[in-house]
Every structure is written in structure tokens, then in C-alpha cells.
Design a protein around this motif. Sequence first.
Motif, mmCIF file in Angstrom:
data_model
loop_
_atom_site.group_PDB
_atom_site.id
_atom_site.type_symbol
_atom_site.label_atom_id
_atom_site.label_comp_id
_atom_site.label_asym_id
_atom_site.label_seq_id
_atom_site.Cartn_x
_atom_site.Cartn_y
_atom_site.Cartn_z
ATOM 1 N N SER A 104 -0.094 10.148 10.718
ATOM 2 C CA SER A 104 -1.030 9.227 10.074
ATOM 3 C C SER A 104 -2.166 8.854 11.017
ATOM 4 C CB SER A 104 -0.297 7.951 9.635
ATOM 5 O OG SER A 104 0.682 8.241 8.672
ATOM 6 N N ARG A 105 -1.831 8.638 12.276
ATOM 7 C CA ARG A 105 -2.863 8.280 13.263
ATOM 8 C C ARG A 105 -3.826 9.435 13.502
ATOM 9 N NH1 ARG A 105 1.421 4.919 15.194
ATOM 10 N NH2 ARG A 105 2.487 6.627 16.244
ATOM 11 N N ALA A 106 -3.332 10.663 13.507
ATOM 12 C CA ALA A 106 -4.203 11.826 13.719
ATOM 13 C C ALA A 106 -5.186 11.973 12.559
ATOM 14 C CB ALA A 106 -3.353 13.087 13.869
ATOM 15 N N PHE A 107 -4.697 11.798 11.324
ATOM 16 C CA PHE A 107 -5.586 11.865 10.170
ATOM 17 C C PHE A 107 -6.626 10.748 10.234
ATOM 18 C CE2 PHE A 107 -6.742 10.290 5.964
ATOM 19 C CZ PHE A 107 -7.303 11.424 5.413
ATOM 20 N N ALA A 108 -6.165 9.538 10.552
ATOM 21 C CA ALA A 108 -7.064 8.384 10.592
ATOM 22 C C ALA A 108 -8.157 8.549 11.645
ATOM 23 C CB ALA A 108 -6.253 7.118 10.861
ATOM 24 N N LYS A 109 -7.817 9.161 12.759
ATOM 25 C CA LYS A 109 -8.804 9.382 13.826
ATOM 26 C C LYS A 109 -9.932 10.289 13.331
ATOM 27 C CE LYS A 109 -9.216 10.870 18.659
ATOM 28 N NZ LYS A 109 -8.476 11.410 19.846
ATOM 29 N N LYS A 110 -9.573 11.348 12.611
ATOM 30 C CA LYS A 110 -10.585 12.253 12.046
ATOM 31 C C LYS A 110 -11.436 11.535 10.996
ATOM 32 C CE LYS A 110 -9.421 16.374 10.783
ATOM 33 N NZ LYS A 110 -8.677 17.476 10.125
ATOM 34 N N PHE A 111 -10.781 10.733 10.166
ATOM 35 C CA PHE A 111 -11.481 9.988 9.130
ATOM 36 C C PHE A 111 -12.442 8.977 9.747
ATOM 37 C CE2 PHE A 111 -11.842 6.537 6.033
ATOM 38 C CZ PHE A 111 -12.077 7.213 4.848
ATOM 39 N N PHE A 112 -11.991 8.297 10.785
ATOM 40 C CA PHE A 112 -12.823 7.286 11.449
ATOM 41 C C PHE A 112 -14.073 7.921 12.056
ATOM 42 C CE2 PHE A 112 -14.188 4.570 14.927
ATOM 43 C CZ PHE A 112 -14.113 3.297 14.372
ATOM 44 N N GLU B 85 0.851 -1.197 0.000
ATOM 45 C CA GLU B 85 0.000 0.000 0.000
ATOM 46 C C GLU B 85 0.885 1.244 0.000
ATOM 47 O OE1 GLU B 85 -3.746 0.844 1.503
ATOM 48 O OE2 GLU B 85 -3.871 -0.935 2.784
ATOM 49 N N GLY B 86 0.271 2.357 -0.343
ATOM 50 C CA GLY B 86 0.994 3.624 -0.336
ATOM 51 C C GLY B 86 0.821 4.400 0.957
ATOM 52 N N TYR B 87 0.105 3.795 1.915
ATOM 53 C CA TYR B 87 -0.191 4.490 3.182
ATOM 54 C C TYR B 87 -0.641 3.448 4.199
ATOM 55 C CZ TYR B 87 -3.125 7.076 6.533
ATOM 56 O OH TYR B 87 -3.713 7.568 7.668
ATOM 57 N N TYR B 88 -0.268 3.659 5.470
ATOM 58 C CA TYR B 88 -0.805 2.842 6.562
ATOM 59 C C TYR B 88 -1.127 3.764 7.725
ATOM 60 C CZ TYR B 88 -1.262 -0.659 10.261
ATOM 61 O OH TYR B 88 -1.735 -1.420 11.305
ATOM 62 N N TRP B 89 -2.347 3.677 8.224
ATOM 63 C CA TRP B 89 -2.832 4.626 9.221
ATOM 64 C C TRP B 89 -2.024 4.584 10.516
ATOM 65 C CZ3 TRP B 89 -4.521 3.723 14.181
ATOM 66 C CH2 TRP B 89 -4.778 2.388 14.529
ATOM 67 N N ASN C 134 -7.642 3.602 3.877
ATOM 68 C CA ASN C 134 -6.602 2.914 3.121
ATOM 69 C C ASN C 134 -5.926 3.910 2.185
ATOM 70 O OD1 ASN C 134 -8.344 3.299 0.954
ATOM 71 N ND2 ASN C 134 -8.933 1.157 0.773
ATOM 72 N N MET C 135 -5.097 3.413 1.263
ATOM 73 C CA MET C 135 -4.354 4.334 0.401
ATOM 74 C C MET C 135 -5.247 5.052 -0.618
ATOM 75 S SD MET C 135 -2.231 1.817 -2.153
ATOM 76 C CE MET C 135 -3.014 0.459 -3.019
ATOM 77 N N ILE C 136 -6.409 4.459 -0.954
ATOM 78 C CA ILE C 136 -7.306 5.122 -1.892
ATOM 79 C C ILE C 136 -7.948 6.333 -1.225
ATOM 80 C CG2 ILE C 136 -9.194 4.795 -3.530
ATOM 81 C CD1 ILE C 136 -6.717 2.889 -3.804
ATOM 82 N N HIS C 137 -8.425 6.146 0.002
ATOM 83 C CA HIS C 137 -9.070 7.236 0.734
ATOM 84 C C HIS C 137 -8.081 8.372 1.003
ATOM 85 C CE1 HIS C 137 -11.361 3.555 2.382
ATOM 86 N NE2 HIS C 137 -11.988 4.007 1.320
#
Length: 401
Positions: free
Chosen positions: A286-294, A276-280, A302-305
Motif C-alpha cells: 500500500s505504501r509503495a502504491f501511495a508513493k507513486k500516487f503522491f 474505508e476500503g483502503y489505507y495507504w 483514499n479508497m475512491i482513488h
Amino acid sequence: MRKNLIASVAFLLASSTAVLAQSATDGKVKIGILNDQSGVYADFGGKSSVEAAKMAVEDFGGKVLDVPVEIVDADHQNKADIASNIARQWYDTEQVDAIMELTTSSVALAVQAIAKEKKKIDIVTGAATTDLTGKACSPYGFHWAYDTHALAVGTGGALVKQGGDSWFFLTADYAFGYSLEQQTSDYVKASGGTVVGAVRHPLSTQDFSSFLLQAQSSGAKVIGLANAGLDTSNAIKQAAEFGITQGGQHLAALLFTLAEVHGLGLEAAQGLTLTEGYYWNRDDESRAFAKKFFARTGKMPNMIHTGTYSAVTQYLKAVQKAGTDETEAVAKQLHEMPVDDVFGRGGTVGANGRMIHDMYLLQVKKPAESKEPWDYFNVLATIPGKEAYIDPAKSGCDLVK
């Protein structure tokens, strides 16, 4: 006469500037997210990519050049004709400035051709074929999150190094599958391995039994799944029923993301190698972005999002820097500006429109290794962008000099 001439020139300059500003923005900047929202790739990108695009706009401040930014979206149902009709309508009558995501390679190729004809921007994050930045490249087309070459170098290269030197491919029967099979085959052979055969299956098939039996009887050490989304998940589930991995063959999920691992579950997916091109869970950013997304979607990205978030952000930066959303000016900025965000750190864009960034070789954890929900991967290696992607000069794109 001199005074009258100066006054006339000043008036004309002021008038042309005002017209340019008006034609550049139409009072707004409008971005279309066109993808699969109801089919085999709905979890792969789907409505979650739409939310990622909206996050990017909100984080940018909701405006660019002092006008609002609007996100529209549609479901192309994995059909190139439907996608083409939507793209033409968006570009011709709905004042859409750029179309993004474009899951499914046949769709992405069709829409990119229309965007080239209309002189409009498209940024692909959901499709994989290298033709987008090769023989079908466009001065207004960009390929962002990943491609088949990067997947082949990552997953294919890792398994050959581990002794998986004979391959049989189970391939989705359309442009993406062909490209992924070809790229991985070339890489396997260049690394000293062999390809003993391949079989193609229809998109969204429910029964993989005949295809898996052919793969099993081939005796190949690795069965390469050159498909994606629910097709890959269903193939893995049915392979377990046939005892394929228990018999010593290895399954290579050549395009498999966090979303599909979550759907399949760690018990079934454990041990799979993927790229993948990204892992949360990579680092604090990455974790801060993923928390907002969640909080918006109920899932980790994932890498598409995250790639869609990056593409929208970079497009808005390019519009801002160009001072207009006129296509030629924005495309020039997209080619020249570095990419540095939660997805594309230190990224660059080649003359063929390929965004070059690092990829990650990942392995799915065993259930006992997972420390929290969505903690699914061990990062085995970082693949530098220059290794992951084809050199633009060798891509076959006629824009590269």
C-alpha cells in the motif's frame, strides 16, 4: 464441390473473425472517468481519480489486445442530467467502452441505467447507494470501492458497541444520503439502539446551524452525518462552534476519507471513527502504491482513488482474458475473475455486480500520535467482506438466482 464448400466456409470464418476483431476494439480501448471535479466532492475523487486511472493503464503496459488504451474524463458537476448527456455522447459517438468512478449516487444510478440500455460497462467507485447492486442492478454494472451498507456495518456498528445507542441523522437530501441513513438506522436498531430523529440538508449547503441545533436539542448520543466531502467537513467545523462534542454528543462521519481528514486537519478531526476500503499506510504494498500516487498528485490516495485504479486494472484484465472488449464477454469475465490487487485483495464479484472485499474500521489519530505527514489513522478492525456487504441473494437484484 466439397473442396469449394470447405474453402467457402474457411473464407467466411476468417472474414467473420476479422470483422469481430475490428468491431471489438475500433483500434483502441477507451475508458471514461466521469466525476465531480469542481464541487463538493472534488477532493473525494476528482482529478486524482483520473490520475489513478492513468496509473492503472500505464502499469498495465498502455495496451491491451495490442491496441492502445485511452482515458478520457469529464466533470458532471453533481448533476444527473449533465452526467447523462456526457454518458450518451461517450457511448454513442466517442466510442467509449466503459465509464467509471461516477461520484454521487443520483449520477451513478442515471448513468448505470443508460449503460444498461446501451449494453455498455459501468464500474462505480465513487457513489455509495446499495440500489446500484439492488433494485437498479444491471448485467453490465459493477460497484467497486464501498457502499452504504459497508459504512453502516463499520462506523455504525462500532459506535453502537461503544455505547452510542441513540442516534439523530443529519442527511444529504438525495439518494446517497437517504440510503446511508436507512442502512445505518437499520443496523443501529438491529443492534438494540434507537433513532430519535433526522433532518435533511441540501447538497453543498454552507450553513449547517439550524440542522445542528436540531441535532443538539434531540439529546441523541450520536449525531450521524449521512453526507460526504465538504458537506461533512463543514458540518464538523460548525458543530465545534456550537460545542456539540464538548457537550457529550459524538459525531459519526459515516462517509469520511483520508482526503477530508487532511482538509480538516488532525486537530479538528481527531477521535473520529470512520470506515474505508483502503489505507495507504497499511503495509509495504500500500505504501509503495501511495508513493507513486503522491508523486503525481501531491496527496495520498483514499479508497475512491485506489478503487478506481483497481477497477480500471480489472477491466483491462477482463478484456485481455475475453480476447475482445465486446460487452457481454467482458462482463462475464468481470463476474467470474477474482480481484487481487493493492485495493481488492481476495475480492470476488457477486451476480449482482457487487465487488466483495474487506473494509477497515479506522480512528483518526491525535496530532501527537502522527509520525509523518498523512499518517492519520489507527486501524481498529478489519471487517470481512461477507460481513460488510449484503449477500447478493438478499440484495433485491433480479439477476441473482
